[in-house]
Design a protein around this motif. Structure first.
Motif, PDB file in Angstrom:
ATOM      1  N   GLY A  94     -26.812  22.298 -14.380  1.00 20.25           N
ATOM      2  CA  GLY A  94     -27.711  21.754 -13.355  1.00 20.25           C
ATOM      3  C   GLY A  94     -28.908  20.350 -13.673  1.00 20.25           C
ATOM      4  O   GLY A  94     -29.018  19.762 -12.618  1.00 20.25           O
ATOM      5  N   TYR A  97     -27.603  17.240 -12.091  1.00 17.85           N
ATOM      6  CA  TYR A  97     -27.414  17.151 -10.783  1.00 17.85           C
ATOM      7  C   TYR A  97     -28.715  17.159 -10.250  1.00 17.85           C
ATOM      8  O   TYR A  97     -28.697  17.384  -8.869  1.00 17.85           O
ATOM      9  CB  TYR A  97     -26.636  18.217 -10.025  1.00 17.85           C
ATOM     10  CG  TYR A  97     -24.867  18.034 -10.457  1.00 17.85           C
ATOM     11  CD1 TYR A  97     -24.026  17.254  -9.863  1.00 17.85           C
ATOM     12  CD2 TYR A  97     -24.321  18.943 -11.540  1.00 17.85           C
ATOM     13  CE1 TYR A  97     -22.691  17.192 -10.323  1.00 17.85           C
ATOM     14  CE2 TYR A  97     -23.171  18.634 -12.283  1.00 17.85           C
ATOM     15  CZ  TYR A  97     -22.328  17.801 -11.398  1.00 17.85           C
ATOM     16  OH  TYR A  97     -20.859  17.682 -11.727  1.00 17.85           O
ATOM     17  N   GLY A 158     -27.923  21.114  -7.847  1.00 20.07           N
ATOM     18  CA  GLY A 158     -28.765  21.097  -9.123  1.00 20.07           C
ATOM     19  C   GLY A 158     -29.695  22.159  -9.136  1.00 20.07           C
ATOM     20  O   GLY A 158     -30.132  23.002  -9.964  1.00 20.07           O
TER      21      GLY A 158
END
Length: 293
Positions: A94, A97, A158
């Protein structure tokens, strides 16, 4: 021995609260080091555990010989290890992103989930000082992160992964807190890490990530700072405090991340953000006062 829900009748060690604060100063170094490493994000999580594991096992052996886990405790630590692997894997992916601020906020949602668990499930009523500290710290964290947080479709992937990580970490901490009722901190951390590492390696291989690094330095620092020191101190402290105080202490991590961004990347903090950081610091002082009384 500490229980999963400490009471006033049990004397909290003098170093427990400093250990809790220090853990939350070291753990926010993780995202920076993951980005500096030249392996995949899940692979970085694997090396964080694998490089620390020999030291953890050496530290845990005396405790494991003295108080071997029961069958139920082995199952709990297996579950804790798998959930911690989910936490690390989801958060490390995550981070790539979404924005750093978003990852920090969602990855530390345990700061809200743990007090909610204490209030709604355990029916623990906070003292006046704890309630005031929780309100003060939440307000400070919102002010601190309000200017840099950004919710958008671009960050959705994310953000969701970091939110999964925050929920997983909450469950992990609750399991570890219960295990710490009888087992020492090194035993709990070593066994759960031993279960987490293979799961992360398999996930990294399945995702086709680069596994072997060219530069070991970021991964060695990650293992030392986040796993041995940060997670080691947190696993020790978690046995002595209620979920409410644990959640409150986790609010330190977004503050430290913001300060790191200021120091390392020139992301200047506004006066309002400094005020928010001061509010969180004041809340941590306030919540400590009943334990001193």
């Amino acid at each position: 021995m500490p229980t999963s829900t400490p009471t006033a009748a049990i004397a909290t060690p003098r170093l427990a609260f400093p250990a809790l604060l220090l853990a939350n100063l070291f753990l926010p170094l993780g995202p920076v080091l993951v980005r500096l490493s030249d392996v995949g994000p899940v692979a970085a999580g694997f090396w964080r555990l694998a490089l620390a594991l020999p030291v953890l096992i050496a530290l845990a052996l005396p405790g494991l010989r003295r108080a071997p886990p029961t069958r139920g405790e082995w199952r709990a630590l297996l579950l804790a290890g798998i959930i911690f692997g989910v936490d690390l894997g989801a958060w490390h992916i995550g981070i790539l992103y979404t924005r750093v601020a978003n990852a920090t906020i969602f990855g530390n949602m345990s700061a809200l989930f743990l007090p909610a668990w204490a209030l709604l499930v355990l029916r623990q009523r906070p003292t006046r000082a704890q309630a005031a500290a929780l309100v003060l710290a939440t307000a400070g964290a919102l002010v601190m992160m309000g200017g840099s947080y950004e919710l958008s479709a671009r960050n959705l992937h994310g953000d969701l992964l970091c939110l999964i990580a925050g929920l997983s970490y909450t469950v992990y901490l609750l399991i570890v807190q219960k295990a710490r009722g009888r087992l020492d901190s090194w035993s709990v951390l070593a066994v759960s890490s031993a279960f987490s590492a293979p799961a992360l390696l398999l996930c990294a291989l399945a995702l086709g990530e680069a596994i072997l690094p060219h530069d070991w330095t970021p991964l060695l620092i990650l293992a030392l700072s986040s796993q041995l020191i940060g997670q080691g101190l947190l696993t020790y402290a978690v046995g002595w405090f209620s979920p409410m105080i644990l959640g409150l202490s986790l609010l330190l991590q977004p503050i430290v991340s913001a300060v790191l961004g200021w120091l390392l990347f020139g992301e200047w903090l506004t006066p309002a953000e400094w005020l928010g950081a001061g509010a969180v610091a004041a809340a941590l002082v306030l919540v400590r006062l009943p334990a001193r009384a």
